[in-house]
Design an enzyme around this catalytic site. Structure first.
Site, short mmCIF file in Angstrom:
data_model
loop_
_atom_site.label_atom_id
_atom_site.label_comp_id
_atom_site.label_asym_id
_atom_site.label_seq_id
_atom_site.Cartn_x
_atom_site.Cartn_y
_atom_site.Cartn_z
N GLU A 171 -43.11 11.14 11.25
CA GLU A 171 -42.58 12.44 10.80
C GLU A 171 -41.47 12.96 11.68
OE1 GLU A 171 -45.47 15.59 10.37
OE2 GLU A 171 -46.90 14.19 9.47
N HIS B 247 -43.02 10.62 20.91
CA HIS B 247 -44.18 11.40 21.32
C HIS B 247 -45.43 10.54 21.28
CE1 HIS B 247 -43.57 11.97 16.96
NE2 HIS B 247 -44.88 12.05 16.85
N HIS C 197 -49.54 10.64 20.90
CA HIS C 197 -50.71 11.42 20.49
C HIS C 197 -51.86 11.09 21.44
CE1 HIS C 197 -49.48 12.52 16.23
NE2 HIS C 197 -48.64 11.52 16.45
N ASP D 186 -51.11 19.46 19.04
CA ASP D 186 -50.63 19.14 17.68
C ASP D 186 -51.09 20.27 16.75
OD1 ASP D 186 -50.48 17.99 14.96
OD2 ASP D 186 -50.00 16.14 16.02
N ILE D 187 -50.17 20.75 15.95
CA ILE D 187 -50.46 21.90 15.09
C ILE D 187 -51.35 21.53 13.90
CG2 ILE D 187 -48.49 21.79 13.49
CD1 ILE D 187 -49.56 24.91 15.44
P1 AMP Z 1 -45.72 11.55 13.69
O1 AMP Z 1 -44.22 11.70 13.84
O2 AMP Z 1 -46.11 10.67 12.55
O3 AMP Z 1 -46.36 11.14 14.98
O4 AMP Z 1 -46.27 12.99 13.32
C1 AMP Z 1 -45.78 14.14 13.93
C2 AMP Z 1 -46.90 15.00 14.47
O5 AMP Z 1 -46.31 16.16 15.02
C3 AMP Z 1 -47.90 15.43 13.40
O6 AMP Z 1 -49.22 15.16 13.87
C4 AMP Z 1 -47.65 16.93 13.27
O7 AMP Z 1 -48.81 17.67 13.00
C5 AMP Z 1 -47.07 17.29 14.63
N1 AMP Z 1 -46.17 18.43 14.60
C6 AMP Z 1 -45.09 18.60 13.81
N2 AMP Z 1 -44.49 19.76 14.07
C7 AMP Z 1 -45.20 20.35 15.06
C8 AMP Z 1 -45.09 21.58 15.78
N3 AMP Z 1 -44.11 22.47 15.52
N4 AMP Z 1 -46.02 21.86 16.73
C9 AMP Z 1 -47.02 20.99 16.99
N5 AMP Z 1 -47.17 19.81 16.36
C10 AMP Z 1 -46.28 19.49 15.41
#
Ligand code: AMP
Length: 134
Positions: free
Chosen positions: A89, A94, A96, A29-30
């Site tokens: 988001e 996905h 975590h 995760d970025i």
């Molecule tokens: P959520 O959809 O609420 O689970 O959040 C999306 C997660 O994806 C967040 O923790 C972001 O930091 C992560 N994220 C979004 N874009 C990227 C990316 N390009 N590379 C890695 N992680 C990402």
């Protein structure tokens, strides 16, 4: 339409890869809660919500995530690898995986760690090595 995570799994957008198979992909995760915070995704799905996955993909994703969690536990000092599904988001299923030293590490309202590219590469490399040694 391809999501950002489909593009990441296809290598069209860069990521810090920790593990992959034909069907699943794991990367850092970025905006990590802690060092080693990893996302695990199915490559071939349009499903936004984990419980909308077909059962084969769902079970395969959970099995793959379990292996990745084992690699995280081996590579990153922690008590447990926490598991969470938010999807607030990014509309692509996905999971975590968050290495936890205490309950508070899995609070998504916590400030995120700021890591350099070198640190991300080092962490991903350590987890990838542990994955390959499982
Ligand atoms: P959520 O959809 O609420 O689970 O959040 C999306 C997660 O994806 C967040 O923790 C972001 O930091 C992560 N994220 C979004 N874009 C990227 C990316 N390009 N590379 C890695 N992680 C990402």
């Amino acid at each position: 339409m391809a999501t950002i995570f489909t593009k990441i799994a296809a290598g069209e957008i860069p990521s810090y890869k920790v593990a992959e198979s034909d069907d699943f992909y794991a990367f850092l995760d970025i905006n990590p809660l802690v060092e080693g915070h990893t996302l695990v995704i199915p490559r071939h799905t349009e499903a936004d919500y984990i419980f909308d996955l077909d059962s084969e993909t769902y079970l395969g994703l959970m099995e793959f995530a379990g292996k990745v969690a084992g690699a995280i536990k081996a590579a990153i000092p922690c008590k447990r690898v926490g598991v969470a599904v938010l999807g607030m988001e990014v509309p692509h299923t996905h999971i975590h995986l968050v290495p936890m030293s205490s309950e508070g590490d899995l609070n998504f309202s916590n400030p995120k760690k700021e890591l350099s590219a070198e640190q991300f590469k080092d962490i991903a490399g350590r987890i990838a090595e542990a994955f390959n040694n499982l």
